[in-house]
Scaffold this active site. Structure first.
Site, PDB file in Angstrom:
ATOM      1  N   ASP A  21     -12.291 -40.347 -48.586  1.00 51.94           N
ATOM      2  CA  ASP A  21     -12.639 -40.176 -47.087  1.00 51.94           C
ATOM      3  C   ASP A  21     -11.209 -40.786 -46.349  1.00 51.94           C
ATOM      4  OD1 ASP A  21     -13.409 -41.195 -45.147  1.00 51.94           O
ATOM      5  OD2 ASP A  21     -14.858 -42.421 -46.096  1.00 51.94           O
ATOM      6  N   CYS A  22     -10.762 -39.492 -45.136  1.00 54.76           N
ATOM      7  CA  CYS A  22     -10.185 -39.828 -44.469  1.00 54.76           C
ATOM      8  C   CYS A  22      -9.754 -41.406 -43.856  1.00 54.76           C
ATOM      9  CB  CYS A  22      -9.122 -38.626 -43.795  1.00 54.76           C
ATOM     10  SG  CYS A  22     -10.379 -38.692 -42.009  1.00 54.76           S
ATOM     11  N   ASP A  71      -8.092 -31.241 -39.200  1.00 55.16           N
ATOM     12  CA  ASP A  71      -9.048 -30.190 -39.538  1.00 55.16           C
ATOM     13  C   ASP A  71     -10.311 -30.689 -40.010  1.00 55.16           C
ATOM     14  OD1 ASP A  71     -10.334 -27.310 -39.264  1.00 55.16           O
ATOM     15  OD2 ASP A  71      -9.164 -27.339 -41.565  1.00 55.16           O
ATOM     16  N   GLU A 114      -9.355 -34.153 -48.544  1.00 47.56           N
ATOM     17  CA  GLU A 114     -10.129 -34.228 -48.170  1.00 47.56           C
ATOM     18  C   GLU A 114     -11.338 -34.869 -49.083  1.00 47.56           C
ATOM     19  OE1 GLU A 114     -11.885 -30.968 -46.613  1.00 47.56           O
ATOM     20  OE2 GLU A 114     -13.555 -31.898 -47.854  1.00 47.56           O
ATOM     21  N   TYR A 145      -6.937 -19.342 -36.802  1.00 44.75           N
ATOM     22  CA  TYR A 145      -7.523 -20.167 -36.594  1.00 44.75           C
ATOM     23  C   TYR A 145      -6.824 -21.244 -37.564  1.00 44.75           C
ATOM     24  CZ  TYR A 145      -9.746 -25.054 -37.647  1.00 44.75           C
ATOM     25  OH  TYR A 145     -11.129 -26.572 -37.748  1.00 44.75           O
ATOM     26  N   ASP A 157     -10.489 -26.077 -46.827  1.00 41.50           N
ATOM     27  CA  ASP A 157     -10.344 -24.523 -47.596  1.00 41.50           C
ATOM     28  C   ASP A 157      -9.389 -24.162 -47.784  1.00 41.50           C
ATOM     29  OD1 ASP A 157      -9.047 -23.594 -44.815  1.00 41.50           O
ATOM     30  OD2 ASP A 157     -10.437 -24.535 -44.091  1.00 41.50           O
ATOM     31  N   GLU A 187     -17.291 -16.309 -31.174  1.00 42.53           N
ATOM     32  CA  GLU A 187     -17.226 -16.780 -29.017  1.00 42.53           C
ATOM     33  C   GLU A 187     -16.074 -17.285 -29.395  1.00 42.53           C
ATOM     34  OE1 GLU A 187     -19.539 -20.365 -29.190  1.00 42.53           O
ATOM     35  OE2 GLU A 187     -19.328 -20.586 -31.744  1.00 42.53           O
ATOM     36  N   GLN A 219     -22.436 -33.000 -48.199  1.00 45.05           N
ATOM     37  CA  GLN A 219     -23.006 -31.281 -46.923  1.00 45.05           C
ATOM     38  C   GLN A 219     -23.581 -30.405 -47.105  1.00 45.05           C
ATOM     39  OE1 GLN A 219     -19.184 -30.733 -44.356  1.00 45.05           O
ATOM     40  NE2 GLN A 219     -17.981 -30.828 -46.745  1.00 45.05           N
ATOM     41  N   TYR A 252     -15.828 -15.800 -35.315  1.00 41.68           N
ATOM     42  CA  TYR A 252     -16.710 -17.540 -35.010  1.00 41.68           C
ATOM     43  C   TYR A 252     -17.708 -16.456 -33.951  1.00 41.68           C
ATOM     44  CZ  TYR A 252     -14.071 -21.473 -36.592  1.00 41.68           C
ATOM     45  OH  TYR A 252     -13.955 -22.808 -37.192  1.00 41.68           O
TER      46      TYR A 252
END
Lengths: 356, 356
Positions: free
Chosen positions: A244-245, A265, A209, A166, A190, A342, A137, A340
């Site tokens: 990779d989970c 998450d 992660e 959050y 994070d 929102e 990403q 956010y």
């Protein structure tokens, strides 16, 4: 900018002319038969303005210029003079005047990160502190004066240093007792959830992660969120697997390993490379099914859902929950996550007990 | 929209031509000697587009059209084709592509209410439910899908039905015991503070709000905020005076009447008609001085400050606090108020005790 019942476009353009002439701007006027006027003005320094007059009385004015202070000052001056002149020529017939803050485009720091429901919002971002293209990403960490550093993955605001709300919500809003518990975090690069969990003396937290570069960026630039927890991938009561989970979940399921809590998450749009999923929904379904397999019978699964306005997406998600091989029940909560802009929905999911 | 190291503007315009021709749009090109190009395209239906090519490689594209679904669809199609074509002709040299959500202008419902620090934010507002010009201010109550109804005074977002966090903060964040206490609210016409206070069994709450039309609008459309408390201007433990608070404060000061708590919920920009104040700061100073006169020695004064980013305004306010005739101390707290889209500072002020 202004509305009046019957704008005589030609007269307005003539009345505004001196304002642009004063700035040595050159005028070009296009007149439609039934659609009003477009006047374009080009300045010697490369700036330009458009005045679009619609027959119903709507007048839209745009001025585009570089970010040189002098040019910005002239743009404001032009707009002030236009507003004044329009008030003068249309006096009491103006119903509304609205001037929007300038859109800043092409700047080294991009301040516009639309909300999940597609609204234009400008952030107070003043610096890009981390910018990488990982194998999975696009990763950006940007500095906001009010929110601290913000992690943005593939253009989506993920978490800011201001966003303890959050982390608090996705951990069950303070209603859980993590003491001595086994916890699995999917994603969470994070480090926010891990950092908060470790304070609560769990037995063991495993975080899976996929993206080392997210961990690297957050360890350095999101320290208000992750503290020192990402300085080592292994601690007394936690371990971080950079994997990779999906295969990890499958392995745990096969081994019969179970957890008291699974906290999903992962990013809203999946970045996993697993072959099974053709779509976001299939990926969600896969993760949910595998998670239920590794969740103790009295365990809880927490995840973020979506912005509260995307009711269709939320309904689709809840439909998925009713289609899992393991029957589940769920509750949801609406939370204000500061960065956010929102409101966001968080889910708690648990296995249906027989008879319930 | 796109950046490349050396955009040959003329070539780009030629390459994009077929896209606009296909839409039967007419082209006008302006070339600067040193400042690149501006191509303007006008469509038969009244839509138009501008393509501004800066010499450094920045290309900015705007399409303006009516909100007819068909026109909006063509605008998107034009932008898609331009993006595709630009990728094709500039291939690997594009550094960034960004498309912003459309700005909706001249609509019956205005969705753009910039933050106190001047940022452009779009709200999910879909309806104007109350709109009045009172003798004191422009009053709007607008419906937001996520925030509920929002009270907007003179263009400033004051409070939404989602904003219990505001009311909670300006009441001292749950750390006060209001049982049996005397409380004075300055402003507060939305009824939020009054409604929450009355639940806590105070001895007496007096609210002094200048604008009956704010009360009328909120009583009807902000019921999640004010409950039934504004249905009567007098209750068992409260009274609402529809008056300018300045003469009321003076009267109380003269009478020697005092309160355990004074909560200043006046609008940031004063609307009082009192003759003393020439400026916002003088008004603030006047209110503070009078409030200290009616505050018990061990009482507390609560107020909202400003957005956290306006550090200069906050500093100026704190300087005012040090210039009051009654020496005071203060603390502050930063709070996320959902509908504000920016963090907000709240103050607690109390009289300095001798020796402290």
């Amino acid at each position: 900018m202004a509305r009046k019942s019957e704008a005589d476009g030609n007269t307005i353009i003539k009345d505004l002319q001196p304002i642009f002439q004063e700035q040595e701007m050159t005028e070009t006027v296009h007149a439609w038969e039934d659609h009003g006027y477009l006047a374009t003005y080009t300045g010697k320094n490369g700036s330009f303005a458009t005045v679009r007059i619609y027959p119903r009385g709507l007048v839209l004015i745009d001025v585009q210029c570089s970010d040189e202070p002098q040019e910005k000052a002239s743009a404001h001056q032009i707009l002030n003079k236009i507003e004044e002149k329009m008030q003068e020529i249309l006096h009491n017939s103006i119903r509304q005047v609205k001037r929007l803050p300038a859109l800043v485009r092409g700047a080294p720091v991009d301040r516009y990160w639309p909300t999940a429901d597609g609204r234009l919002v400008e952030y107070d971002i003043d610096e890009v502190v981390y910018s990488k293209e990982s194998p999975y990403q696009n990763i950006k960490i940007m500095h906001s004066k009010q929110f601290g550093n913000i992690l943005i993955l593939n253009g989506d605001v993920n978490l800011a240093e201001s966003d303890l709300a959050y982390t608090h919500a996705i951990m069950g809003s303070g209603k859980e007792d993590y003491y001595g518990k086994e916890v699995l975090i999917l994603g969470g690069g994070d480090g926010g959830i891990l950092y908060e969990l470790v304070k609560l003396n769990p037995k063991m937290v495993t975080m899976v992660e996929i993206d080392q570069m997210v961990i690297d960026g957050c360890r350095e630039y999101m320290r208000k969120t992750c503290g020192d927890v990402l300085d080592n991938l292994k601690g007394d009561c936690y371990q971080v697997l950079v994997e990779d989970c999906v295969p990890v979940l499958k392995m745990y399921a096969k081994e019969g390993r179970t957890f008291d809590y699974v906290i999903n998450d992962l990013t809203a749009v999946p970045i996993s490379t697993s072959p099974e999923e053709d779509s976001t929904w299939e990926f969600l379904h896969l993760i949910l099914d595998l998670s239920m397999k590794v969740l103790k019978d009295d365990g809880k699964y927490f995840t973020q859902g979506n912005c509260v306005n995307l009711t269709e997406a939320l309904t689709l998600y809840e439909e998925q929950l009713n289609m899992l091989s393991c029957p589940v029940q769920f509750s949801k909560e609406v939370v204000c996550v500061p960065s956010y802009m929102e409101l966001w929905v968080f889910y708690t999911i648990w296995k249906k007990r027989s008879g319930s």
